[in-house]
Design an enzyme around this catalytic site. Structure first.
Site, PDB file in Angstrom:
ATOM      1  N   GLU A 131       0.865  -1.182   0.000  1.00 13.54           N
ATOM      2  CA  GLU A 131       0.000   0.000   0.000  1.00 13.54           C
ATOM      3  C   GLU A 131       0.900   1.230   0.000  1.00 13.54           C
ATOM      4  O   GLU A 131       1.223   1.793   1.029  1.00 13.54           O
ATOM      5  CB  GLU A 131      -0.924   0.002   1.213  1.00 13.54           C
ATOM      6  CG  GLU A 131      -1.986   1.092   1.156  1.00 13.54           C
ATOM      7  CD  GLU A 131      -2.835   1.161   2.411  1.00 13.54           C
ATOM      8  OE1 GLU A 131      -3.670   2.095   2.480  1.00 13.54           O
ATOM      9  OE2 GLU A 131      -2.671   0.329   3.314  1.00 13.54           O
ATOM     10  N   HIS A 143       0.096   7.725   6.169  1.00 15.89           N
ATOM     11  CA  HIS A 143       1.350   7.367   5.497  1.00 15.89           C
ATOM     12  C   HIS A 143       2.367   8.492   5.622  1.00 15.89           C
ATOM     13  O   HIS A 143       2.009   9.674   5.738  1.00 15.89           O
ATOM     14  CB  HIS A 143       1.104   7.074   4.021  1.00 15.89           C
ATOM     15  CG  HIS A 143       0.377   5.794   3.762  1.00 15.89           C
ATOM     16  ND1 HIS A 143       0.924   4.740   3.071  1.00 15.89           N
ATOM     17  CD2 HIS A 143      -0.876   5.393   4.105  1.00 15.89           C
ATOM     18  CE1 HIS A 143       0.051   3.752   2.997  1.00 15.89           C
ATOM     19  NE2 HIS A 143      -1.049   4.137   3.617  1.00 15.89           N
ATOM     20  N   ASP A 248     -16.855  -0.399   9.581  1.00 14.63           N
ATOM     21  CA  ASP A 248     -16.717  -0.356  11.041  1.00 14.63           C
ATOM     22  C   ASP A 248     -17.568   0.745  11.670  1.00 14.63           C
ATOM     23  O   ASP A 248     -17.514   0.966  12.884  1.00 14.63           O
ATOM     24  CB  ASP A 248     -15.256  -0.177  11.450  1.00 14.63           C
ATOM     25  CG  ASP A 248     -14.635   1.121  10.940  1.00 14.63           C
ATOM     26  OD1 ASP A 248     -15.313   1.876  10.208  1.00 14.63           O
ATOM     27  OD2 ASP A 248     -13.451   1.380  11.260  1.00 14.63           O
ATOM     28  N   ASP A 274      -8.245  -3.451   7.074  1.00 18.14           N
ATOM     29  CA  ASP A 274      -7.205  -2.432   7.260  1.00 18.14           C
ATOM     30  C   ASP A 274      -6.677  -2.527   8.691  1.00 18.14           C
ATOM     31  O   ASP A 274      -6.400  -1.516   9.344  1.00 18.14           O
ATOM     32  CB  ASP A 274      -7.754  -1.034   6.967  1.00 18.14           C
ATOM     33  CG  ASP A 274      -6.662  -0.001   6.707  1.00 18.14           C
ATOM     34  OD1 ASP A 274      -5.509  -0.407   6.447  1.00 18.14           O
ATOM     35  OD2 ASP A 274      -6.960   1.203   6.777  1.00 18.14           O
ATOM     36  N   LEU A 307      -7.498   9.074  11.330  1.00 24.59           N
ATOM     37  CA  LEU A 307      -7.646   7.631  11.344  1.00 24.59           C
ATOM     38  C   LEU A 307      -6.362   6.983  10.840  1.00 24.59           C
ATOM     39  O   LEU A 307      -5.746   7.447   9.878  1.00 24.59           O
ATOM     40  CB  LEU A 307      -8.821   7.209  10.466  1.00 24.59           C
ATOM     41  CG  LEU A 307     -10.217   7.582  10.991  1.00 24.59           C
ATOM     42  CD1 LEU A 307     -11.270   7.290   9.923  1.00 24.59           C
ATOM     43  CD2 LEU A 307     -10.541   6.831  12.273  1.00 24.59           C
ATOM     44  N   ALA A 308      -5.967   5.904  11.506  1.00 24.19           N
ATOM     45  CA  ALA A 308      -4.716   5.226  11.174  1.00 24.19           C
ATOM     46  C   ALA A 308      -4.960   3.724  11.153  1.00 24.19           C
ATOM     47  O   ALA A 308      -4.567   2.996  12.060  1.00 24.19           O
ATOM     48  CB  ALA A 308      -3.628   5.585  12.178  1.00 24.19           C
ATOM     49  N   GLY A 309      -5.648   3.248  10.106  1.00 24.95           N
ATOM     50  CA  GLY A 309      -6.030   1.857  10.076  1.00 24.95           C
ATOM     51  C   GLY A 309      -7.205   1.609  11.004  1.00 24.95           C
ATOM     52  O   GLY A 309      -7.921   2.533  11.402  1.00 24.95           O
TER      53      GLY A 309
END
Length: 381
Positions: A131, A143, A248, A274, A307-309
């Protein structure tokens, strides 16, 4: 020869739901789909599931971590095994360990680790998902944009070097252009768009060059607007591509996901997690790029609040697809099994309960929680 039968189950077989069904497993493959009496013709080893749902094992194409391991931080065969073991508890029988944008040396190491994990027979690993780092700074998410770059010929050869598994690559089409997309596809990679600020026209050019789908639809991509359809508009309009969805209740509003369900042909939306290291692990935080990432009330964010995963597992994704999106259970299960198998071109091996396919299976109770998982006929819990 190893042979047994799972009996007294509600079987989501390829031909439809079978009440009080039985699945005969011989040498890791599905030998027959029948009932208890039919199973006895094959074997006396009958394993009663007590009326549980029996579905194909889940296939997750985007797994950053699990069991306390982040693939970027532990790019080893042992790390992949630990990630797989963590997700197995939630019904995932096949997965792509996912490396987010990183240095070329880390990418090379992760590819070698994936090759070794497959050679070692680590359960469930299908290949690797890279990714990034060929992404757009304007849609970087969590990222590290300092790692973003355009690959030259040598790097294209390196990232497509996995010779015993699948390579899935998320790219920003506007960042690398259709020529490099075509070059990656020509070398066997499955290429999808994500973390992109591309215009509709740029995405269309990428689709024409071989893009097969879109990473976590709606998230980190140019939105659909009236005069500028963006990446989301291109994704929803195109009838041939697949889209991953993080269901989610946090990453995307359920109404937006229902719009996607209405727009895309049936079979073109797949559930993904994720997932980050806290899946299958009690620790609520981990380090990424030297920054602490923390889950609070099941929502994973970086220090800036982005958001981070996710802390999502596939069994929860299936439940959410039923309860948040109103999908029939059969369709929610197909989004976690058959459709990702078709996206990966593995439907001849996985993704359904049908004679001859691998015995990758998951038993679920009335609340759709995992009771048992089998990979190649081997119990995994």
């Amino acid at each position: 020869m190893s042979i047994f039968a799972l009996v007294n189950a509600r079987v989501f077989a390829a031909q439809g739901l079978i009440e009080d069904g039985a699945v005969v497993v011989r040498d890791g493959r599905i030998a027959a789909i029948t009932d208890r009496a039919g199973a006895k013709a094959f074997t006396e080893d009958l394993r009663d599931l007590g009326g549980a749902w029996l579905a194909p094992g889940f296939i997750d194409i985007q797994v950053n971590g699990g069991g306390g391991v982040l693939f970027n931080n532990t790019p080893t065969a042992e790390g992949i095994d630990r990630i797989g073991r963590a997700h197995r508890k939630y019904g995932t029988t096949a997965f792509l360990p996912t490396l987010i944008s990183d240095r070329v040396e880390v990418m090379d190491t992760a590819i070698a680790a994936t090759r070794q994990a497959i050679a070692d027979g680590v359960d469930g690993v299908l290949g690797i998902h890279l990714e990034g780092p060929y992404l757009a700074p304007a849609r970087k998410g969590t990222h590290d944009a300092q790692q973003f770059r355009v690959p030259g010929d040598e790097e294209i050869a390196m990232v497509t070097a996995l010779d015993n598994g699948l390579t899935l690559m998320t790219v920003a089409p506007e960042a690398i252009g259709p020529e490099r997309i075509a070059a990656l596809v020509a070398r066997g990679a499955i290429v999808v768009a994500g973390h992109t600020a591309a215009s509709y026209e740029q995405v269309r050019a990428g689709l024409d060059a071989g893009l097969r789908g879109f990473t976590h639809l709606y998230n980190a991509m140019s939105p659909l607007q009236g005069r500028e359809p963006g990446a989301v508009g291109a994704a929803l309009e195109d009838p041939h591509s697949w889209c991953g969805m993080i269901v989610d209740g946090v990453h995307v509003h359920p109404a937006s996901l229902r719009v996607a369900l209405a727009a895309k042909p049936r079979g073109k939306l797949v559930l993904v997690t994720d997932a980050m290291p806290m899946v299958g692990d009690e620790r609520p935080s981990f380090d990424l790029y030297g920054e602490t990432i923390t889950a609070v009330d099941g929502v994973v964010r970086n220090a800036a609040g982005s958001l981070a995963g996710s802390a999502l597992d596939m069994a929860s994704a299936v439940r959410n697809a039923v309860h948040l999106l109103g999908l029939p259970l059969e369709e929610a299960l197909r989004m976690a099994t058959l459709y990702p198998a078709q996206f990966l071109r593995l439907e001849h091996e996985r993704g359904a309960i049908a004679e001859g396919l691998r015995a990758d299976l998951v038993a679920l109770d009335e609340d759709l929680r995992v009771v048992e998982t089998w990979i190649g006929g081997k119990p995994s819990l």
